[in-house]
Design an enzyme around this catalytic site. Structure first.
Site, PDB file in Angstrom:
ATOM      1  CE  LYS A 281      -3.802  -1.935   2.479  1.00 20.91           C
ATOM      2  NZ  LYS A 281      -4.426  -2.525   3.585  1.00 20.91           N
TER       3      LYS A 281
ATOM      4  CD  GLN B  88      -3.922  -4.218   6.502  1.00 22.02           C
ATOM      5  OE1 GLN B  88      -3.808  -3.444   5.723  1.00 22.02           O
ATOM      6  NE2 GLN B  88      -4.192  -5.601   6.205  1.00 22.02           N
TER       7      GLN B  88
ATOM      8  CG  ASP C 283     -10.482  -0.354   5.157  1.00 21.39           C
ATOM      9  OD1 ASP C 283     -10.158  -0.565   3.754  1.00 21.39           O
ATOM     10  OD2 ASP C 283      -9.691  -0.529   5.845  1.00 21.39           O
TER      11      ASP C 283
HETATM   12  N1  GUN Z   1      -7.132  -6.750   5.941  1.00 19.18           N
HETATM   13  C1  GUN Z   1      -7.291  -7.416   4.816  1.00 19.18           C
HETATM   14  N2  GUN Z   1      -7.944  -6.771   3.907  1.00 19.18           N
HETATM   15  C2  GUN Z   1      -8.111  -5.634   4.540  1.00 19.18           C
HETATM   16  C3  GUN Z   1      -8.887  -4.319   3.816  1.00 19.18           C
HETATM   17  O1  GUN Z   1      -9.361  -4.202   2.993  1.00 19.18           O
HETATM   18  N3  GUN Z   1      -8.820  -3.172   4.816  1.00 19.18           N
HETATM   19  C4  GUN Z   1      -8.132  -3.464   6.278  1.00 19.18           C
HETATM   20  N4  GUN Z   1      -8.479  -2.369   7.024  1.00 19.18           N
HETATM   21  N5  GUN Z   1      -7.794  -4.355   6.643  1.00 19.18           N
HETATM   22  C5  GUN Z   1      -7.849  -5.594   5.910  1.00 19.18           C
END
Ligand code: GUN
Length: 300
Positions: free
Chosen positions: A54, A98, A121
């Site tokens: 990311k 996350q 998100d």
């Molecule tokens: N963990 C796995 N996929 C995601 C996601 O799309 N967003 C977040 N915040 N955590 C994750």
């Protein structure tokens, strides 16, 4: 029939190029640099890989990346205080915490502490409610990526029979809302659905998001259906050598590709779209924070 392969890697690369161009335009017209803060609590290896990817892609697109790594013993109030600081920071337009969080934390309270306008998100309860009532929301990244690929492949989705297999808050439910918003006829199927094969066979559009390796075989599909496979499952691959593994989706790709009209592969389908859509959402959040129009082609 042999299905068209929907190439998510190529689609995501084109999307990132478009986002990069819009970021540069925003900088030159308004002096604004979108900023994304990612918070990682603990040492989960898969999460560390996601967070690194990311951060890299955020910077490559011309945005500012802020990373916050906290030990897994962090008390929840400390994480909430960090979120408060990020909410108040004008350089931060998007915040992602996350998941999964350590067991001693309440994920819902943490997520709902994020300013909904910065919730890239789309997990905050306000955004869930806005999406469910057809209002302007921040939309979860994976379903947004699936919708973009469907629109690119099929054009108008109105009147299509769409079946979403899986009812998670992160994929299944928001995916169904997006398809409904696009005027598809939507069914959400799950582990208790009585006749799952017959339900899947009705689908012009099938979204598989259950997290069970290769559970949907080709003979569950309507000939010519468009299949979006969200699953990423690691299974043993003894044919590659002892102890080796490989990634597969929730759909049995080889048999499905004989029946479907189009299908996303795993890996290289939905996966790469998720981070690209996170960047799209960060740009959208930046525009909205400054009362500018939504960026072109990045929202539902
Ligand atoms: N963990 C796995 N996929 C995601 C996601 O799309 N967003 C977040 N915040 N955590 C994750």
């Amino acid at each position: 029939m042999t299905a068209t392969i929907i190439d998510g890697r190529a689609f995501a690369a084109r999307l990132r190029d478009r986002i990069g161009a819009q970021v540069r335009a925003l900088q030159s017209a308004h002096g604004l640099t979108p900023g994304l803060a990612v918070v990682l609590v603990g040492e989960d290896p898969a999460s560390q890989v996601y967070v690194r990817n990311k951060g890299r892609q955020t910077v490559e697109t011309g945005m500012a990346s802020f990373e916050h790594r906290l030990p897994d013993t962090t008390p929840e109030p400390e994480l909430l205080a960090l979120i408060d600081r990020l909410n108040a920071d004008p350089k931060v337009h998007g915040i992602l915490v996350q998941l999964p969080l350590p067991a001693h934390m309440n994920a819902a309270s943490v997520i709902n502490r994020i300013d909904p306008a910065k919730d890239v998100d789309g997990f905050h309860i306000s955004n869930v409610g806005l999406l469910g009532t057809g209002q302007k929301a921040m939309v979860p990244c994976t379903p947004l990526g699936c919708l973009m690929m469907l629109r690119d492949h099929l054009g108008d989705l109105s009147g299509c029979d769409a079946v979403v297999v899986g009812r998670s808050n992160i994929v299944g439910k928001p995916m169904a809302q997006l398809l409904l918003g696009a005027s598809a006829t939507v069914t959400i199927a799950h582990s208790r659905t009585r006749d799952l094969p017959a339900t899947c066979r009705r689908a012009d559009i099938l979204i598989a998001a259950v997290g069970r390796a290769e559970m949907i075989p080709g003979d569950w599909l309507k000939p010519g259906a468009t299949v979006i496979d969200v699953g990423i499952n690691r299974i043993p691959a003894p044919e590659r050598g002892e102890g080796r593994t490989r990634l597969v989706g929730d759909v049995a790709f080889d048999s499905a590709a004989q029946v479907a009209g189009a299908i996303t592969p795993v890996p290289g389908g939905v996966g790469p779209m998720t981070i690209a859509c996170l960047l799209a959402n960060t740009l959208t959040a930046t525009c909205r924070a400054h009362a500018l129009p939504d960026p072109e082609g990045l929202t539902p």
